[in-house]
Every structure is written in C-alpha cells, then in structure tokens.
Design an enzyme around this catalytic site. Structure first.
Site, PDB file in Angstrom:
ATOM      1  N   LYS A 174     123.734 -70.694 -41.237  1.00 20.29           N
ATOM      2  CA  LYS A 174     125.154 -70.975 -41.045  1.00 20.29           C
ATOM      3  C   LYS A 174     125.559 -72.284 -41.704  1.00 20.29           C
ATOM      4  O   LYS A 174     124.811 -73.273 -41.681  1.00 20.29           O
ATOM      5  CB  LYS A 174     125.463 -71.031 -39.555  1.00 20.29           C
ATOM      6  CG  LYS A 174     125.284 -69.697 -38.867  1.00 20.29           C
ATOM      7  CD  LYS A 174     126.368 -68.713 -39.269  1.00 20.29           C
ATOM      8  CE  LYS A 174     126.063 -67.305 -38.805  1.00 20.29           C
ATOM      9  NZ  LYS A 174     127.175 -66.374 -39.014  1.00 20.29           N
ATOM     10  N   ASP A 203     126.295 -68.340 -44.630  1.00 23.15           N
ATOM     11  CA  ASP A 203     127.478 -67.724 -44.028  1.00 23.15           C
ATOM     12  C   ASP A 203     128.359 -68.823 -43.440  1.00 23.15           C
ATOM     13  O   ASP A 203     127.928 -69.562 -42.557  1.00 23.15           O
ATOM     14  CB  ASP A 203     127.029 -66.754 -42.924  1.00 23.15           C
ATOM     15  CG  ASP A 203     128.186 -66.009 -42.288  1.00 23.15           C
ATOM     16  OD1 ASP A 203     129.338 -66.210 -42.716  1.00 23.15           O
ATOM     17  OD2 ASP A 203     127.922 -65.218 -41.357  1.00 23.15           O
ATOM     18  N   GLU A 229     128.607 -66.034 -47.804  1.00 28.72           N
ATOM     19  CA  GLU A 229     129.364 -65.070 -46.996  1.00 28.72           C
ATOM     20  C   GLU A 229     130.591 -65.710 -46.360  1.00 28.72           C
ATOM     21  O   GLU A 229     130.513 -66.818 -45.822  1.00 28.72           O
ATOM     22  CB  GLU A 229     128.425 -64.516 -45.921  1.00 28.72           C
ATOM     23  CG  GLU A 229     129.063 -63.582 -44.915  1.00 28.72           C
ATOM     24  CD  GLU A 229     128.001 -62.979 -43.986  1.00 28.72           C
ATOM     25  OE1 GLU A 229     126.864 -62.710 -44.438  1.00 28.72           O
ATOM     26  OE2 GLU A 229     128.317 -62.775 -42.792  1.00 28.72           O
ATOM     27  N   GLU A 255     133.192 -58.435 -42.876  1.00 29.48           N
ATOM     28  CA  GLU A 255     132.864 -58.083 -41.486  1.00 29.48           C
ATOM     29  C   GLU A 255     134.106 -58.033 -40.607  1.00 29.48           C
ATOM     30  O   GLU A 255     134.083 -57.390 -39.556  1.00 29.48           O
ATOM     31  CB  GLU A 255     131.845 -59.076 -40.917  1.00 29.48           C
ATOM     32  CG  GLU A 255     132.382 -60.473 -40.709  1.00 29.48           C
ATOM     33  CD  GLU A 255     131.302 -61.444 -40.226  1.00 29.48           C
ATOM     34  OE1 GLU A 255     130.413 -61.750 -41.019  1.00 29.48           O
ATOM     35  OE2 GLU A 255     131.361 -61.867 -39.062  1.00 29.48           O
ATOM     36  N   ASP A 278     131.089 -53.809 -40.903  1.00 24.39           N
ATOM     37  CA  ASP A 278     130.322 -53.668 -39.661  1.00 24.39           C
ATOM     38  C   ASP A 278     130.613 -52.264 -39.127  1.00 24.39           C
ATOM     39  O   ASP A 278     131.765 -51.926 -38.858  1.00 24.39           O
ATOM     40  CB  ASP A 278     130.739 -54.738 -38.645  1.00 24.39           C
ATOM     41  CG  ASP A 278     129.793 -54.761 -37.448  1.00 24.39           C
ATOM     42  OD1 ASP A 278     129.220 -55.826 -37.174  1.00 24.39           O
ATOM     43  OD2 ASP A 278     129.633 -53.715 -36.785  1.00 24.39           O
ATOM     44  N   HIS A 305     127.192 -55.390 -42.146  1.00 28.46           N
ATOM     45  CA  HIS A 305     127.076 -56.481 -41.184  1.00 28.46           C
ATOM     46  C   HIS A 305     126.592 -55.891 -39.856  1.00 28.46           C
ATOM     47  O   HIS A 305     126.999 -54.796 -39.477  1.00 28.46           O
ATOM     48  CB  HIS A 305     128.456 -57.122 -41.001  1.00 28.46           C
ATOM     49  CG  HIS A 305     128.521 -58.197 -39.978  1.00 28.46           C
ATOM     50  ND1 HIS A 305     128.943 -57.977 -38.680  1.00 28.46           N
ATOM     51  CD2 HIS A 305     128.210 -59.510 -40.043  1.00 28.46           C
ATOM     52  CE1 HIS A 305     128.910 -59.113 -38.007  1.00 28.46           C
ATOM     53  NE2 HIS A 305     128.464 -60.066 -38.811  1.00 28.46           N
ATOM     54  N   GLU A 342     120.641 -56.593 -41.757  1.00 32.20           N
ATOM     55  CA  GLU A 342     120.791 -57.878 -41.066  1.00 32.20           C
ATOM     56  C   GLU A 342     120.067 -57.799 -39.725  1.00 32.20           C
ATOM     57  O   GLU A 342     120.343 -56.917 -38.903  1.00 32.20           O
ATOM     58  CB  GLU A 342     122.275 -58.198 -40.847  1.00 32.20           C
ATOM     59  CG  GLU A 342     122.471 -59.508 -40.102  1.00 32.20           C
ATOM     60  CD  GLU A 342     123.888 -60.035 -40.173  1.00 32.20           C
ATOM     61  OE1 GLU A 342     124.805 -59.282 -40.521  1.00 32.20           O
ATOM     62  OE2 GLU A 342     124.061 -61.243 -39.880  1.00 32.20           O
TER      63      GLU A 342
HETATM   64 MG   LIG Z   1     129.080 -63.363 -41.062  1.00 29.05          MG
END
Ligand SMILES: [Mg+2]
Length: 398
Positions: A174, A203, A229, A255, A278, A305, A342
C-alpha cells in the site's frame, strides 16, 4: 431451474490488535454478505457481495427487493436472471448495492448450475487454461504507528520478508497514506527487504491527484514496481489518462467500477493497462466475462480484484482459470499476460475458516477447485459463529 428459497447472512468479525489502515480508511473488522439459494430440486448455491462498505444495504436489496423477483422467475439460469434483475432495477441501481446484490445472486446461480450439471464454473464458462493460478500477496498495510513517518520501517520490512518466506514471489503493498516522500521510504524498504528479483506491485486506493500520482509513479518505476493500482479517484477519468500517458509503469484500476457499462467508459477513456473488476461487486461471474471480453477487444489485461471470504476467492479462481492469455504468447508469463490471483494476507477468518478446506499457496500458486460449481463447501458452524443478521425469503421445504 427455479429458486424457491433465498437466504442472506451478514457476517462480521472484529480484528482487534490486527486493525490496519489503507490510504482511505481504518479496518477494525472484516465483513461479508453471503447469499444461499435453494432450487425446487434442493440444490444449494452460495454467493457473496457487499465487499467494500457495510453489507446491510446489500442484504436489504436482496431481502426487500430482488428475492421476490428471483423467486418469481420461471427460469433461474444465471444469464436470464442477471438480465431480469438489472433491467428491472436500472432506473435506480446502476452502481452500488444493487449491483453487489446481483453479483451475489449471480455467483450463487453459477454455483447451482455447476452442481446441477456436475461441472465446475470454469468449465461452464469456456474451460480451463490452467489448473492453478499464480498468486500475489496483498499486504504491507499501515498500522497506526506508521502515521509517524519512518517509525515502523523495520516492522514493514519484517512483514514483507515473512510473505516471501511463506512462498510468495509477488506482492502488492500500500501507498498513499503518507506524503510521497515518506511513502518513498516505505517503498525503498520493501524493495531492500525482498531484493531486486522480487515482483512488486503498489496500490494507492485512489489517494492522489494526477500530479502527486505521477510523482509517486516515478518512485515506483525507480524501484522496479510492475503496476500502480488506483492512482487517482475512480471518477477522475482525465486524471487516470494523464497519469497513464506520463508514466511507463502499467496503470491498474477498476475495483470500484460496475458492470460492462462502467468498464466500457473506463476503458474508452484510456484510463488503464490492467482492469481489476471485483466479481462480488461488478455484477458477478456473468458480468465479469462481458467486462473481460471488452478488455480483450482493447488488448488490455484482466486481473480480478479479490476482497472477501473464501467464496469470493473461489469465484475469482474459477474465472481466472478460464481467462485466456492477454495477449497470447507461446510461453505464458504470469502478470505480463497470464492472469494472477489476488491473495489478501491481512487477517480474515471469513476467508480462512469459512470453507471446509482452506486455500493454500503451493509453489507460489493456488489450485482452482475442481468440484462442481464453485467447488467449495461452506462450513455452517462458521457462518453461525460470525452471523450478525440473516434474512430468509421463499418457501421452506418440508
Ligand atoms: Mg486496490
């Protein structure tokens, strides 16, 4: 095929000391909205929706609106039901809880169809290109002490080294909660901990405007990251296109986008190199195939996702098994043209305990279940353990 019972289950489990942060939010708990459908022949299918926010509004969409329409449908085939439910909620439900509710129902209907025909979902949607899918770990979140820049770099380094020791060769971390300079120190620490050959992804959870995203993207390029991302908010299509045109690192996102219509515009505006629908959000297994087809026609990659329980993971594995290389090469290369799965590493009992058998990493890959439907069995005791609210529509068999 006709549905005679629709049950919904809101599951919730607090994380306590394992509470973590993205650039957007504190995560003190994990939740899931599960749906269990039963046919007139007694076949049961499971689905999941409501991934991002409180699951109760998604549950209400099913219990208060969609269940009645599903129970009245003379044909409960996934494609037929999808069109019925979307067409009759279009005026007020093009994005958000209604589509998440339709996603959950659609996944359950595919589970039922597979069990009825004794075939896995991946077989039904075109067949398997692979029996296992290379996994990338998602971790490297922030803890509250990370709000003091640099304080917890040692903890971050130890965490990501632990993922490598668990067998991951690919990891998404992240960025975006701190300013670019301080997040650059985290990025450098992760690269230093894992070495030059380790595949790294980042991300931002749409933390930036296009200027700061470009600055962060240059940091990620310097440290050899393989995709970036959600650099900017999903509504900022021009920002996405600007970031993508100014950076070499592939841009990923999607996502928070819904249905083929949302992805049509996301793709047409030149936002991304990799789309990340997703399955529990974008419209389910039926709709993710249409979205992936759109991406294929634009020579873009699809990497679903995944953020949810074991059911969400099972659905994504079935879809990933049936995604062709994008584009084709004689030798597949994971991430470059072969889909990857993922594999969230934050603590989530709803992912790890819900199913009769847990998904495990084997040589960096996760096997696609080969039983009928989603190929997984839900542990009813675990549903009971985490259940906070349930709904039940339709006739109860006697
Ligand atoms: Mg994400």
């Amino acid at each position: 095929m006709k549905i005679e019972r629709v049950e919904t289950f809101v599951l919730r489990t607090p994380l306590g000391a394992d509470t973590f942060y993205s650039s957007q939010a504190r995560f003190p708990e994990r939740t899931s909205l599960l749906v269990r459908l039963t046919t007139t022949d007694g076949v049961v299918g499971w689905g999941e929706g409501g991934q991002y926010g409180p699951p109760e509004p998604v549950q209400s969409c099913i219990d208060d609106v969609l269940a009645e329409r599903l129970l009245a449908a003379p044909d409960a085939s996934p494609g037929v039901v999808w069109d019925l439910l979307y067409s009759t909620t279009r005026d007020y439900g093009q994005k958000g809880p209604y589509i998440e509710a339709i996603s959950a129902i659609d996944i359950a209907l595919w589970d039922i169809l597979g069990k009825t025909l004794n075939a896995s979902v991946s077989t039904l949607i075109g067949g398997r290109f692979r029996e296992s899918v290379k996994a990338y770990g998602t971790g490297g979140y922030y803890s509250s002490t990370d709000f003091e820049p640099g304080r917890d770099l040692d903890r971050l380094s130890a965490t990501v080294a632990g993922y490598a020791a668990d067998g991951f060769g690919m990891l998404k971390v992240k960025v975006g909660l701190l300013d670019v300079r301080d997040d650059a120190r985290r990025v450098a620490a992760v690269r230093d901990a894992l070495g030059e050959d380790f595949t790294l992804l980042a991300d931002a959870n749409h933390a930036y405007n296009s200027s700061s995203a470009i600055a962060m993207g240059r940091v990620l390029e310097h440290y050899g990251f393989q995709f970036f991302e959600e650099p900017v908010p999903p509504e900022d299509r021009a920002g996405y296109a600007r970031v993508r045109s100014r950076l070499d690192i592939p841009i990923a996102g999607g996502e928070a986008e819904y249905t083929r219509y949302g992805f049509r515009d996301f793709i047409a505006d030149g936002c991304v190199d990799i789309i990340q629908p997703d399955i529990c959000v974008c419209g389910g297994i039926s709709e993710v195939q249409r979205i992936a087809t759109l991406a294929s026609a634009h020579n873009l990659r699809t990497i679903p996702h995944v953020w949810g329980s074991g059911i969400a993971l099972a659905a994504a594995l079935q879809v990933c098994a049936a995604l062709p290389l994008a584009p084709y090469t004689h030798v597949p290369r994971a991430l470059q043209n072969e889909p990857v799965i993922e594999f969230d590493r934050t603590r989530n009992p709803l992912r790890d305990d819900l199913l009769a058998s847990e998904f495990v990493l084997d040589d960096g890959r996760v096997r696609v279940p080969d039983g009928p439907g989603l190929g997984v069995d839900v542990d009813g005791d675990v549903v009971e353990r985490y259940l906070v609210r349930s709904g039940d529509s339709g006739r109860v068999r006697v």
